[in-house]
Design a protein around this motif. Sequence first.
Motif, PDB file in Angstrom:
ATOM      1  N   SER A 180      13.718  10.332   2.130  1.00 34.92           N
ATOM      2  CA  SER A 180      13.206  11.335   1.216  1.00 34.92           C
ATOM      3  C   SER A 180      12.653  10.622  -0.008  1.00 34.92           C
ATOM      4  CB  SER A 180      14.314  12.314   0.826  1.00 34.92           C
ATOM      5  OG  SER A 180      15.372  11.625   0.218  1.00 34.92           O
ATOM      6  N   PRO A 181      11.766  11.279  -0.760  1.00 35.70           N
ATOM      7  CA  PRO A 181      11.223  10.646  -1.961  1.00 35.70           C
ATOM      8  C   PRO A 181      12.336  10.224  -2.918  1.00 35.70           C
ATOM      9  CG  PRO A 181       9.961  12.585  -1.410  1.00 35.70           C
ATOM     10  CD  PRO A 181      11.141  12.559  -0.483  1.00 35.70           C
ATOM     11  N   SER A 182      12.116   9.097  -3.546  1.00 38.86           N
ATOM     12  CA  SER A 182      13.013   8.439  -4.501  1.00 38.86           C
ATOM     13  C   SER A 182      14.163   7.685  -3.830  1.00 38.86           C
ATOM     14  CB  SER A 182      13.545   9.407  -5.558  1.00 38.86           C
ATOM     15  OG  SER A 182      14.533  10.241  -5.015  1.00 38.86           O
ATOM     16  N   ASP A 183      14.156   7.537  -2.498  1.00 38.19           N
ATOM     17  CA  ASP A 183      15.131   6.670  -1.823  1.00 38.19           C
ATOM     18  C   ASP A 183      14.731   5.215  -2.017  1.00 38.19           C
ATOM     19  OD1 ASP A 183      16.669   8.702  -0.857  1.00 38.19           O
ATOM     20  OD2 ASP A 183      15.893   8.596   1.197  1.00 38.19           O
ATOM     21  N   LEU A 184      15.703   4.327  -2.048  1.00 39.74           N
ATOM     22  CA  LEU A 184      15.442   2.896  -2.094  1.00 39.74           C
ATOM     23  C   LEU A 184      15.463   2.349  -0.671  1.00 39.74           C
ATOM     24  CD1 LEU A 184      17.648   1.772  -5.093  1.00 39.74           C
ATOM     25  CD2 LEU A 184      15.186   2.024  -5.044  1.00 39.74           C
ATOM     26  N   VAL A 185      14.432   1.570  -0.320  1.00 38.55           N
ATOM     27  CA  VAL A 185      14.323   1.020   1.026  1.00 38.55           C
ATOM     28  C   VAL A 185      13.941  -0.453   0.954  1.00 38.55           C
ATOM     29  CG1 VAL A 185      13.688   3.203   2.106  1.00 38.55           C
ATOM     30  CG2 VAL A 185      11.903   1.708   1.250  1.00 38.55           C
ATOM     31  N   LEU A 186      14.218  -1.178   2.038  1.00 40.30           N
ATOM     32  CA  LEU A 186      13.776  -2.551   2.212  1.00 40.30           C
ATOM     33  C   LEU A 186      12.714  -2.560   3.297  1.00 40.30           C
ATOM     34  CD1 LEU A 186      17.222  -4.366   2.259  1.00 40.30           C
ATOM     35  CD2 LEU A 186      15.593  -4.287   0.384  1.00 40.30           C
ATOM     36  N   PHE A 210       5.398  11.299   5.374  1.00 40.96           N
ATOM     37  CA  PHE A 210       4.512  12.079   6.243  1.00 40.96           C
ATOM     38  C   PHE A 210       5.222  12.396   7.550  1.00 40.96           C
ATOM     39  CE2 PHE A 210       1.569   9.549   3.605  1.00 40.96           C
ATOM     40  CZ  PHE A 210       0.896  10.593   2.991  1.00 40.96           C
ATOM     41  N   ASN A 211       4.708  13.374   8.291  1.00 39.98           N
ATOM     42  CA  ASN A 211       5.326  13.824   9.533  1.00 39.98           C
ATOM     43  C   ASN A 211       5.304  12.780  10.631  1.00 39.98           C
ATOM     44  OD1 ASN A 211       5.900  16.296   8.439  1.00 39.98           O
ATOM     45  ND2 ASN A 211       4.065  17.276   9.229  1.00 39.98           N
ATOM     46  N   GLY A 212       4.263  11.991  10.739  1.00 39.85           N
ATOM     47  CA  GLY A 212       4.103  11.053  11.843  1.00 39.85           C
ATOM     48  C   GLY A 212       4.948   9.802  11.738  1.00 39.85           C
ATOM     49  N   ALA A 263       5.083   7.889   8.815  1.00 39.35           N
ATOM     50  CA  ALA A 263       4.480   6.990   7.834  1.00 39.35           C
ATOM     51  C   ALA A 263       5.033   7.308   6.449  1.00 39.35           C
ATOM     52  CB  ALA A 263       2.964   7.139   7.836  1.00 39.35           C
ATOM     53  N   ILE A 264       5.189   6.258   5.645  1.00 38.24           N
ATOM     54  CA  ILE A 264       5.745   6.410   4.309  1.00 38.24           C
ATOM     55  C   ILE A 264       4.911   5.596   3.334  1.00 38.24           C
ATOM     56  CG2 ILE A 264       7.740   5.857   2.873  1.00 38.24           C
ATOM     57  CD1 ILE A 264       9.507   6.444   5.205  1.00 38.24           C
ATOM     58  N   ILE A 265       4.645   6.166   2.156  1.00 43.33           N
ATOM     59  CA  ILE A 265       3.977   5.434   1.088  1.00 43.33           C
ATOM     60  C   ILE A 265       5.040   4.984   0.100  1.00 43.33           C
ATOM     61  CG2 ILE A 265       2.361   5.593  -0.833  1.00 43.33           C
ATOM     62  CD1 ILE A 265       0.663   7.401   0.832  1.00 43.33           C
ATOM     63  N   LEU A 266       4.981   3.694  -0.266  1.00 41.32           N
ATOM     64  CA  LEU A 266       6.002   3.094  -1.107  1.00 41.32           C
ATOM     65  C   LEU A 266       5.476   2.747  -2.486  1.00 41.32           C
ATOM     66  CD1 LEU A 266       7.446   0.559   1.478  1.00 41.32           C
ATOM     67  CD2 LEU A 266       8.352   2.800   0.897  1.00 41.32           C
ATOM     68  N   ASN A 267       6.380   2.694  -3.451  1.00 38.67           N
ATOM     69  CA  ASN A 267       6.117   2.185  -4.794  1.00 38.67           C
ATOM     70  C   ASN A 267       6.998   0.966  -5.015  1.00 38.67           C
ATOM     71  OD1 ASN A 267       4.335   4.177  -5.501  1.00 38.67           O
ATOM     72  ND2 ASN A 267       5.749   5.279  -6.809  1.00 38.67           N
ATOM     73  N   ASP A 268       6.505   0.018  -5.836  1.00 35.95           N
ATOM     74  CA  ASP A 268       7.348  -1.097  -6.266  1.00 35.95           C
ATOM     75  C   ASP A 268       8.395  -0.564  -7.227  1.00 35.95           C
ATOM     76  OD1 ASP A 268       5.817  -2.841  -4.838  1.00 35.95           O
ATOM     77  OD2 ASP A 268       4.655  -3.536  -6.562  1.00 35.95           O
ATOM     78  N   MET A 269       9.343  -1.412  -7.573  1.00 37.34           N
ATOM     79  CA  MET A 269      10.324  -1.028  -8.581  1.00 37.34           C
ATOM     80  C   MET A 269       9.670  -0.893  -9.950  1.00 37.34           C
ATOM     81  SD  MET A 269      13.156  -0.588  -7.040  1.00 37.34           S
ATOM     82  CE  MET A 269      14.484  -0.703  -8.207  1.00 37.34           C
ATOM     83  N   ASP A 270       8.496  -1.544 -10.142  1.00 35.84           N
ATOM     84  CA  ASP A 270       7.756  -1.447 -11.400  1.00 35.84           C
ATOM     85  C   ASP A 270       6.916  -0.185 -11.483  1.00 35.84           C
ATOM     86  OD1 ASP A 270       8.801  -3.919 -12.033  1.00 35.84           O
ATOM     87  OD2 ASP A 270       7.091  -4.988 -11.159  1.00 35.84           O
ATOM     88  N   ASN A 304       4.194   0.347  -9.304  1.00 33.45           N
ATOM     89  CA  ASN A 304       2.892   0.121  -8.683  1.00 33.45           C
ATOM     90  C   ASN A 304       2.892   0.683  -7.272  1.00 33.45           C
ATOM     91  OD1 ASN A 304       2.274  -1.345 -10.995  1.00 33.45           O
ATOM     92  ND2 ASN A 304       2.975  -3.255 -10.082  1.00 33.45           N
ATOM     93  N   GLU A 305       1.851   1.448  -6.939  1.00 35.80           N
ATOM     94  CA  GLU A 305       1.782   2.091  -5.626  1.00 35.80           C
ATOM     95  C   GLU A 305       1.126   1.165  -4.615  1.00 35.80           C
ATOM     96  OE1 GLU A 305      -0.451   5.840  -3.515  1.00 35.80           O
ATOM     97  OE2 GLU A 305       0.022   5.956  -5.643  1.00 35.80           O
ATOM     98  N   ASN A 306       1.706   1.075  -3.422  1.00 36.76           N
ATOM     99  CA  ASN A 306       1.083   0.358  -2.304  1.00 36.76           C
ATOM    100  C   ASN A 306       0.133   1.329  -1.621  1.00 36.76           C
ATOM    101  OD1 ASN A 306       2.674  -1.791  -2.930  1.00 36.76           O
ATOM    102  ND2 ASN A 306       4.180  -1.385  -1.343  1.00 36.76           N
ATOM    103  N   ALA A 307      -1.120   0.941  -1.445  1.00 34.11           N
ATOM    104  CA  ALA A 307      -2.135   1.848  -0.937  1.00 34.11           C
ATOM    105  C   ALA A 307      -1.941   2.178   0.543  1.00 34.11           C
ATOM    106  CB  ALA A 307      -3.523   1.252  -1.154  1.00 34.11           C
ATOM    107  N   LEU A 308      -1.465   1.220   1.331  1.00 35.74           N
ATOM    108  CA  LEU A 308      -1.337   1.436   2.766  1.00 35.74           C
ATOM    109  C   LEU A 308       0.027   2.012   3.125  1.00 35.74           C
ATOM    110  CD1 LEU A 308      -2.931  -1.874   4.020  1.00 35.74           C
ATOM    111  CD2 LEU A 308      -3.981   0.383   3.914  1.00 35.74           C
ATOM    112  N   PRO A 309       0.066   2.998   4.029  1.00 37.67           N
ATOM    113  CA  PRO A 309       1.361   3.528   4.469  1.00 37.67           C
ATOM    114  C   PRO A 309       2.086   2.533   5.371  1.00 37.67           C
ATOM    115  CG  PRO A 309      -0.423   4.613   5.609  1.00 37.67           C
ATOM    116  CD  PRO A 309      -1.053   3.723   4.599  1.00 37.67           C
TER     117      PRO A 309
END
Length: 78
Positions: A15-21, A49-51, A53-60, A62-67
């Motif tokens: 879910s959004p705001s989870d921490l992942v590696l 997303f349903n399929g 795919a997840i969009i990630l942010n750095d801890m700073d 910054n958004e990663n453009a690719l899912p």
Amino acid sequence: MARAFNKKVCLRKFSPSDLVLRKVLRIARDSRGKFAYKYDRPFIVKEVFNGGAIILNDMDGNENALPVNVDALKKYYP
């Protein structure tokens, strides 16, 4: 046999705001060999997303453009 296998499979729900590696993809040879890092630093889930795919942010922030696929992620528990 499929029913016995499916009992042991755990779904990965993020879910959004989870921490992942994120898993590190090894393309070039690393000098550390089997002692090289398997996962990248912690990221924050921005959007799911349903399929799978997840969009990630750095801890700073910054958004990663690719899912990223769910297969390449695991939850981080600090």
